[in-house]
Each structure stands twice: as structure tokens, then as C-alpha cells.
Design an enzyme around this catalytic site. Structure first.
Site, PDB file in Angstrom:
ATOM      1  N   ASP A  16       8.687  -1.881  -3.912  1.00 45.68           N
ATOM      2  CA  ASP A  16       7.964  -3.159  -4.021  1.00 45.68           C
ATOM      3  C   ASP A  16       8.888  -4.336  -3.705  1.00 45.68           C
ATOM      4  OD1 ASP A  16       5.743  -4.699  -4.477  1.00 45.68           O
ATOM      5  OD2 ASP A  16       6.014  -4.785  -6.651  1.00 45.68           O
ATOM      6  N   ASN A  64      -3.995  -1.046  -1.656  1.00 44.08           N
ATOM      7  CA  ASN A  64      -3.426  -1.872  -0.593  1.00 44.08           C
ATOM      8  C   ASN A  64      -4.403  -2.093   0.574  1.00 44.08           C
ATOM      9  OD1 ASN A  64      -0.040  -0.579  -1.082  1.00 44.08           O
ATOM     10  ND2 ASN A  64      -0.950  -2.458  -1.884  1.00 44.08           N
TER      11      ASN A  64
END
Ligand code: IPE
Ligand code: IPE
Ligand code: MG
Length: 242
Positions: A16, A64
Site C-alpha cells: 500500500d 479496487n
């Protein structure tokens, strides 16, 4: 110091912070993802050098897909690039590629490259790199439940026989051992739907370092922290595991 004995067998990483990295450098998000792809290469190399048998990377989640079409295509293009240029590297280093996730949702071209790369590397024995793509922990559990329910409805599986062990054989990659260490970069204290079933007893390590800046130094720091943990699995120290 880290020695061979306390090297985790399976390290899973939530990669991330690409967006924040891009923001800090004043470049578009896609450049952050490109820099993130560089960190993937470093992590694979580092895992191999350290003798980590299984490395699993969370590259794209079921959630996502909510991102903009531009960002999704930039990520898919990077994945295509990775598969096109790095399959030879995986072969050279004798690393096998696996995937977990609803990979059927990926664009056809990417899917094809993925299948080719998995097929080409399937007999490699030095380590296993697993890419989690269109992956969600809840989706994985639901997909396993669906397979089991279908078999039960056809009379091919006795519902009474369903226990944790049998259930886990219907997950995306039953041969993967549970992760020993889960690393998340960029400081977020959550698991964002990653390997919900498999992380039950994983040690968690979160670093503020953004994924594009992750390298050997950070991997060693995570393993060093891991090596100091006492894993009890619900039992008690110094008592024999039954
Ligand atoms: C991780 O970086 C890459 C993916 C989730 C695909 P992010 O894009 O989530 O970066 P941040 O969290 O916005 O910094
Ligand atoms: C998790 O990161 C997914 C991947 C790294 C592929 P996200 O950036 O999508 O997670 P949230 O939104 O911060 O929970
Ligand atoms: Mg993020």
C-alpha cells in the site's frame, strides 16, 4: 540478528501507499504504481536471497475495481508489463508463479499472459510468488462455500464432513501454507479484505514506509521483528502442542 531458523516460510504483503508516494513526489498516481512495480521486483529478489519459500503480494483487490477507469488501466498495463518482461527472470531464478483471486474478472489479455506465466513456471522449485489479483478474502470464502454447496447438492460431498481442514481445500490455492508474517506498508492498521481465512494466526507487521520505498532493509526489519515474537496458536508457552 536474523538467522535461517527464524525466517518465515510464508510472507504475505499488502503493498500500500503508491498513491501517497506519487503525491509526495508531485507525479501522477500511475507513476506511483510504476515505482511500486519496481519494489515488487526487489521484494521477489529479497525473498529469494533470504530463503523465504512463499511470497504472496496483494496487487489488486475486489474493491479496487471501484477506482477510476484510468487508474485501473494503468495498473493492468503494469501487470501486463510485469508478466511480459519478468517471466524469464522467474524462470532464471527457478521461481514458480501462482495467483489467487477472481482472475476471471481481469481483462482477457492479462488473463492469458497470467495463465502462460503460471504454466511456464509451474515446475520451478526455488520459491513461490503468488499474486493476489481481483482478490478479496470474503470473495474467496464465498467462492469456497459455493463449490462445497454445489457438491453437497449433487450428493458428492457429505455436509457433516465439512470442517476447517476440508474447507481450506476449497480455497483458491489449497497448497499454500498459511502466512506466518503479514506486512502492510504505509501505516494503515487494517487488513482490507486480505486472506481473511489464512491470516488467522499470522504475525502482523505494519511499517510507515510507502510501498515504492520498500526494499531489503525494510524486509529485514520485518523479519527481525517477527523473529522476536512468541507464537502460541492459542496454546501456552513451553507446553506441548497437542
Ligand atoms: C496500493 O497503493 C496499490 C493498490 C491498491 C493497487 P494505493 O494506490 O492504494 O496507494 P494509496 O493508499 O492511495 O497511497
Ligand atoms: C489494499 O489497499 C489493496 C491492495 C494493496 C491491493 P487499498 O489501498 O485498496 O486499501 P484501503 O482502501 O486503504 O483499505
Ligand atoms: Mg491504498
Amino acid at each position: 540478528m536474523v538467522n535461517e531458523r527464524n525466517i518465515p516460510r510464508h510472507v504475505a504483503i499488502i503493498m500500500d501507499g503508491n498513491g501517497r508516494w506519487a503525491e509526495r513526489h508531485g507525479v501522477p498516481r500511475s507513476e506511483g504504481h510504476r515505482a511500486g512495480a519496481g519494489a515488487v521486483e526487489r521484494a521477489v529478489e529479497c525473498a529469494r536471497d533470504l530463503g523465504i519459500e512463499y511470497l504472496t503480494l496483494y496487487a489488486f483487490s475486489t474493491e479496487n475495481w471501484r477506482r477510476s477507469p484510468q487508474e485501473i488501466s494503468a495498473l493492468m498495463a503494469l501487470l501486463r508489463d510485469f508478466l511480459t518482461t519478468k517471466t524469464d527472470t522467474l524462470m532464471k531464478h527457478n521461481v514458480r508463479l501462482l495467483t489467487i483471486g477472481r482472475t476471471g474478472d481481469l481483462p482477457l489479455g492479462v488473463r492469458k499472459l497470467l495463465l502462460d506465466s503460471v504454466e511456464k513456471t509451474k515446475n520451478n522449485t526455488a520459491g513461490t510468488l503468488t499474486l493476489a489479483l481481483s482478490y478479496g478474502g470474503r470473495a474467496e470464502i464465498a467462492d469456497a462455500a459455493k463449490k462445497i454447496a454445489k457438491l453437497a447438492a449433487m450428493g458428492k460431498l457429505d455436509p457433516e464432513k465439512v470442517d476447517e481442514k476440508l474447507f481450506s481445500t476449497y480455497l483458491y490455492c489449497p497448497e499454500l501454507p498459511d502466512p506466518d508474517l503479514m506486512i502492510r506498508t504505509s501505516g494503515e492498521l487494517r487488513i482490507s479484505n486480505f486472506m481473511l481465512y489464512e491470516l488467522a494466526y499470522a504475525e502482523l507487521y505494519v511499517t510507515d514506509v510507502l510501498w515504492p520505498d520498500f526494499g531489503k532493509k525494510e524486509m529485514l526489519a520485518a523479519i527481525e521483528a517477527y523473529s522476536k515474537r512468541e507464537r502460541r496458536f492459542g496454546g501456552r508457552k513451553n507446553e506441548e502442542q497437542k
